[in-house]
Write an enzyme that holds these catalytic residues in place. Structure first.
Site, short mmCIF file in Angstrom:
data_model
loop_
_atom_site.label_atom_id
_atom_site.label_comp_id
_atom_site.label_asym_id
_atom_site.label_seq_id
_atom_site.Cartn_x
_atom_site.Cartn_y
_atom_site.Cartn_z
N ARG A 148 0.91 -1.25 0.16
CA ARG A 148 -0.08 0.12 -0.06
C ARG A 148 0.84 1.30 0.06
O ARG A 148 0.23 2.37 -0.14
CB ARG A 148 -0.95 -0.20 1.27
CG ARG A 148 -2.07 -0.74 0.99
CD ARG A 148 -3.12 -0.80 2.06
NE ARG A 148 -2.55 -1.64 3.01
CZ ARG A 148 -2.92 -1.81 4.33
NH1 ARG A 148 -3.98 -0.85 4.83
NH2 ARG A 148 -2.47 -2.55 5.20
N ASN A 203 37.32 43.40 4.02
CA ASN A 203 36.06 43.82 3.75
C ASN A 203 36.26 43.44 2.29
O ASN A 203 36.87 43.90 1.58
CB ASN A 203 35.95 45.43 3.65
CG ASN A 203 34.52 45.86 3.64
OD1 ASN A 203 33.84 45.25 2.66
ND2 ASN A 203 33.83 46.68 4.30
#
Ligand code: UD1
Ligand code: CA
Length: 475
Positions: free
Chosen positions: A27, A393
């Site tokens: 199932r 940065n």
């Protein structure tokens, strides 16, 4: 079979666990064997095996059948004895296959491979009910049963007027009156292995399904004067099995709510426990906050005061105290230090290590890279195979060109470097400490420390230059 603890309370010893997992699972309508479908990221059968291991089982036998080789192969790392049931002739026949692995004096505990959420505490209570007593020198037969509003499909527990269990009748064999019984057999039971072997040998297939019913051992126990005791699980979900995918989803949610509850009791704030998914192990510090729709996989560790924004995915990551992961970020195989801010929309891939106070912003992807303290990569960047120093940065749109089409190369960026926007760093390349890279540069050679390096066409203005005009139509 038993030992006595100080108080004189009898406690059962480590059982031999037999897990039935040979059913087809038709199932599910799946090519995958049923017991390999997952709840909480773990196969159903693996849940049951782990529970057996938590009981310190002497041995764990798994009876497999349909799709068995696949089941064995995918769970080969687990310490179990695999027993094949070539054709599925019933639950009694399945247990028969495992009997050669029972030793004299063992207590057998029967579990189902498709009932994943059974708890060790519930099984300990069941095992305690088996322990010998004056009326049962080799112990009782203990059944785990529950009362259901709708008992359809289950075996019914039959009791006499005195309330003693006298048998189990399967739905298909039951009379209309028996079908009204709401106490059902969960299938989980415990009993002395010697009794079990004796009763299994006496089973037959004279029933509506022509199968060897394990449940028929109950009436054999009664006939042999062995007491039959019942215990109950603390919550129904523990004994629910999976036959189709709707049930799989129901168990998944129940499992997740359970994990969510545990975490909340440990001090985690979950914005909505119904929208929480843990598919592995999560360890947490104090005052962690988790927003909705976050998925955790593998091993995840969150330090104190870590906040995870909505709809993030975290797999195998460690995050230190006070870090915030903002919405829609994907982190996998990464280690993140204290006080970092990640996202929204950031992606950390395996091999990423961020030191403390690093910021990684939107549409930034980092892999196989170390970023040291306080550096910022805030917008639209790809950083791969790089060592980024402290206080760096990295400007918007910076790309490490780490792949030459054949091999990967590293990029090294020194402390306090400022990389201008839209820069391509063509690896292998090294940017010295305190260097500044002009925006829009393609850097192919090492850039010296402390200097401005740029590589781009010089800007020029052509005075009086005329724009092209449209040619007159010839038509
Ligand atoms: C069984 C019980 C029933 C109980 C119900 C609970 C019997 C006869 N009936 O019924 O009383 O209420 O479970 O869910 O035991 N399996 C094998 N080999 C086989 C047959 C089954 O390994 O030959 C395994 C299945 O994979 C499954 C478990 O045993 O994990 C139960 O089998 P299933 O067919 O679901 O039993 P039910 O008929 O539902
Ligand atoms: Ca069943």
């Amino acid at each position: 079979m038993e030992f006595t603890v100080g108080s004189g309370v009898r406690r059962s010893c480590a059982p031999t666990v037999i897990i039935l997992a040979a059913g087809q699972g038709t199932r599910m309508r799946s090519d995958l064997p049923k017991v390999l479908h997952v709840v909480g990221g773990k196969p159903l059968l693996a849940h049951v095996i782990d529970t057996a291991i938590q009981l310190e089982a002497r041995r764990v036998c798994v009876v497999y059948g349909h799709g068995g080789e696949r089941v064995r192969a995918s769970l080969a790392h687990l310490p179990v004895t695999w027993v094949e049931q070539a054709s599925q002739l019933g639950t009694g026949h399945a247990v028969l296959q495992a009997l050669p692995h029972l030793q004299h004096g063992d207590t057998a505990l029967i579990l189902y491979g498709d009932v994943p959420l059974i708890r060790p505490e519930t099984l300990r209570t069941l095992l305690d009910a088996v322990v010998p007593s004056p009326d049962a020198p080799k112990g009782a037969l203990a059944l785990l049963t529950v009362d259901l509003l709708d008992p359809t499909g289950y075996g019914r527990i039959l009791r006499d007027e005195a309330g003693q269990v006298i048998g189990i009748v399967e739905e298909k064999d039951a009379t209309p009156r028996e079908r009204q019984v709401r106490e059902v057999n969960t299938g989980v039971l415990a009993v002395d292995g010697g009794y079990l072997a004796n009763w299994i040998a006496r089973l037959d297939t004279r029933n509506a399904q022509g199968e060897y019913y394990l449940t028929d051992i109950v009436s054999l126990a009664v006939a042999d004067g062995v007491p039959v005791r019942t215990t109950a699980p603390s919550v129904l979900i523990e004994v629910l099995g999976v036959n189709q995918r709707v049930q799989l989803a129901e168990l998944e949610r129940a499992y997740q709510l359970c994990r969510a509850r545990e975490l909340m009791l440990q001090g985690v704030t979950l914005r909505d426990p119904a929208r929480f998914d843990l598919r592995g192990e999560l360890t947490v510090g104090r005052d962690v906050e988790i927003d909705i729709g976050v998925i955790f996989e593998g091993q995840v560790q969150l330090g104190d005061r870590v906040r995870i924004g909505p709809h993030c995915f975290l797999k195998d990551v460690t995050i230190a105290d006070d870090t915030e992961v903002r919405a829609h970020s994907v982190l996998e195989g990464a280690t993140v230090g204290q006080g970092c801010v990640i996202g929204p929309f950031a992606r950390l891939r395996p091999g990423t290590t961020l030191d403390s106070r690093v910021h990684v912003g939107n549409f930034v992807e980092i892999k196989q890279s170390q970023v040291q303290e306080g550096s910022k990569i805030n917008h639209l960047s790809y950083i791969g195979d790089a060592d980024v120093g402290r206080g760096v940065n990295v400007g918007a749109g910076t790309i490490t060109c780490n792949y030459d089409g054949a091999n990967k190369h590293r990029t090294v960026i020194g402390d306090r470097v400022f990389v201008g926007s839209n820069t391509a760093l063509v690896a292998p390349v090294e940017i010295g400490a305190d260097a500044i890279i002009g925006a829009g540069s393609v850097i192919v050679c090492n850039a010296p420390s402390g200097e401005l390096t740029l590589s781009r066409a010089r800007q020029e203005t052509r005075p009086g230059w005329k724009r092209p005009t449209k040619k007159a139509s010839t038509a």
